[in-house]
Design a protein around this motif. Structure first.
Motif, PDB file in Angstrom:
ATOM      1  N   PRO A  97     -30.854  12.193 -64.073  1.00 32.59           N
ATOM      2  CA  PRO A  97     -30.637  13.438 -63.302  1.00 32.59           C
ATOM      3  C   PRO A  97     -31.335  14.608 -63.977  1.00 32.59           C
ATOM      4  O   PRO A  97     -31.288  14.751 -65.209  1.00 32.59           O
ATOM      5  CB  PRO A  97     -29.115  13.590 -63.329  1.00 32.59           C
ATOM      6  CG  PRO A  97     -28.604  12.200 -63.453  1.00 32.59           C
ATOM      7  CD  PRO A  97     -29.587  11.489 -64.343  1.00 32.59           C
ATOM      8  N   GLY A  98     -31.980  15.413 -63.154  1.00 26.89           N
ATOM      9  CA  GLY A  98     -32.758  16.523 -63.679  1.00 26.89           C
ATOM     10  C   GLY A  98     -34.183  16.171 -64.016  1.00 26.89           C
ATOM     11  O   GLY A  98     -34.989  17.066 -64.327  1.00 26.89           O
ATOM     12  N   GLY A  99     -34.513  14.911 -63.950  1.00 30.68           N
ATOM     13  CA  GLY A  99     -35.854  14.465 -64.283  1.00 30.68           C
ATOM     14  C   GLY A  99     -36.828  14.606 -63.128  1.00 30.68           C
ATOM     15  O   GLY A  99     -36.478  15.098 -62.042  1.00 30.68           O
ATOM     16  N   SER A 100     -38.053  14.155 -63.386  1.00 23.44           N
ATOM     17  CA  SER A 100     -39.134  14.293 -62.409  1.00 23.44           C
ATOM     18  C   SER A 100     -39.838  12.966 -62.195  1.00 23.44           C
ATOM     19  O   SER A 100     -39.885  12.121 -63.098  1.00 23.44           O
ATOM     20  CB  SER A 100     -40.162  15.326 -62.902  1.00 23.44           C
ATOM     21  OG  SER A 100     -39.583  16.594 -63.023  1.00 23.44           O
ATOM     22  N   LEU A 101     -40.372  12.818 -61.007  1.00 22.94           N
ATOM     23  CA  LEU A 101     -41.245  11.696 -60.669  1.00 22.94           C
ATOM     24  C   LEU A 101     -42.324  12.190 -59.729  1.00 22.94           C
ATOM     25  O   LEU A 101     -42.098  13.144 -58.962  1.00 22.94           O
ATOM     26  CB  LEU A 101     -40.481  10.571 -59.964  1.00 22.94           C
ATOM     27  CG  LEU A 101     -39.649   9.600 -60.786  1.00 22.94           C
ATOM     28  CD1 LEU A 101     -38.906   8.648 -59.874  1.00 22.94           C
ATOM     29  CD2 LEU A 101     -40.503   8.832 -61.779  1.00 22.94           C
ATOM     30  N   ARG A 102     -43.463  11.534 -59.780  1.00 27.55           N
ATOM     31  CA  ARG A 102     -44.542  11.818 -58.837  1.00 27.55           C
ATOM     32  C   ARG A 102     -44.857  10.544 -58.071  1.00 27.55           C
ATOM     33  O   ARG A 102     -45.282   9.550 -58.665  1.00 27.55           O
ATOM     34  CB  ARG A 102     -45.783  12.310 -59.557  1.00 27.55           C
ATOM     35  CG  ARG A 102     -46.870  12.800 -58.605  1.00 27.55           C
ATOM     36  CD  ARG A 102     -48.170  12.997 -59.330  1.00 27.55           C
ATOM     37  NE  ARG A 102     -49.144  13.747 -58.559  1.00 27.55           N
ATOM     38  CZ  ARG A 102     -50.453  13.564 -58.651  1.00 27.55           C
ATOM     39  NH1 ARG A 102     -50.938  12.652 -59.490  1.00 27.55           N
ATOM     40  NH2 ARG A 102     -51.282  14.289 -57.928  1.00 27.55           N
ATOM     41  N   LEU A 103     -44.630  10.593 -56.783  1.00 24.44           N
ATOM     42  CA  LEU A 103     -44.948   9.465 -55.923  1.00 24.44           C
ATOM     43  C   LEU A 103     -46.354   9.623 -55.360  1.00 24.44           C
ATOM     44  O   LEU A 103     -46.810  10.739 -55.106  1.00 24.44           O
ATOM     45  CB  LEU A 103     -43.945   9.362 -54.774  1.00 24.44           C
ATOM     46  CG  LEU A 103     -42.475   9.308 -55.161  1.00 24.44           C
ATOM     47  CD1 LEU A 103     -41.626   9.145 -53.901  1.00 24.44           C
ATOM     48  CD2 LEU A 103     -42.204   8.205 -56.156  1.00 24.44           C
ATOM     49  N   SER A 104     -47.003   8.489 -55.160  1.00 22.64           N
ATOM     50  CA  SER A 104     -48.333   8.475 -54.572  1.00 22.64           C
ATOM     51  C   SER A 104     -48.351   7.549 -53.368  1.00 22.64           C
ATOM     52  O   SER A 104     -47.601   6.565 -53.323  1.00 22.64           O
ATOM     53  CB  SER A 104     -49.366   7.980 -55.585  1.00 22.64           C
ATOM     54  OG  SER A 104     -49.416   8.806 -56.724  1.00 22.64           O
ATOM     55  N   CYS A 105     -49.199   7.867 -52.426  1.00 19.94           N
ATOM     56  CA  CYS A 105     -49.392   7.008 -51.254  1.00 19.94           C
ATOM     57  C   CYS A 105     -50.891   6.898 -50.994  1.00 19.94           C
ATOM     58  O   CYS A 105     -51.549   7.918 -50.754  1.00 19.94           O
ATOM     59  CB  CYS A 105     -48.684   7.580 -50.044  1.00 19.94           C
ATOM     60  SG  CYS A 105     -49.026   6.706 -48.500  1.00 19.94           S
TER      61      CYS A 105
END
Length: 114
Positions: free
Chosen positions: A14-22
């Motif tokens: 919680p509070g973290g980050s992610l970067r999704l790609s498509c």
């Protein structure tokens, strides 16, 4: 053959980050609106973010100020930067577009947990 391939999901605190790609192929990417949806277990699929071919953006109220959708028309890629993630945002995230019909990727799992 139209293909939408999501990547970048995973487990984050919680509070973290992610970067999704498509990664998109088989479509006139530059001409199309691209969307990110998510679906949590037992819930309906919901629209998270939209980006037009001119890179105008729209967001669900629940993610405004934390998520950013972007696109790279040279690479046929769309991204979703997700910051300050919450446990209730655990879901499968899908890339989608409409080109005569609705197309979906296979989804990428995002789990927000400590």
């Amino acid at each position: 053959q139209v293909q939408l391939a999501e990547s970048g999901g995973g487990l984050v605190q919680p509070g973290g980050s992610l970067r999704l790609s498509c990664a998109a192929s088989g479509i006139p990417f530059n001409e199309l609106v691209m969307d990110w949806y998510r679906q949590a277990p037992g819930n309906q699929r919901e629209l998270v973010a939209t980006i037009t071919r001119g890179s105008s953006t729209r967001y669900a109220d629940s993610v405004k100020g934390r998520f950013t959708i972007s696109r790279d028309n040279d690479k046929n890629m769309v991204y979703l930067q997700m910051n300050n993630l919450k446990p209730e945002e655990t879901a499968v995230y899908y890339c989608s577009t409409f080109w005569g019909q609705l197309f979906w990727g296979q989804g990428t799992q995002v789990t927000v947990a400590s």
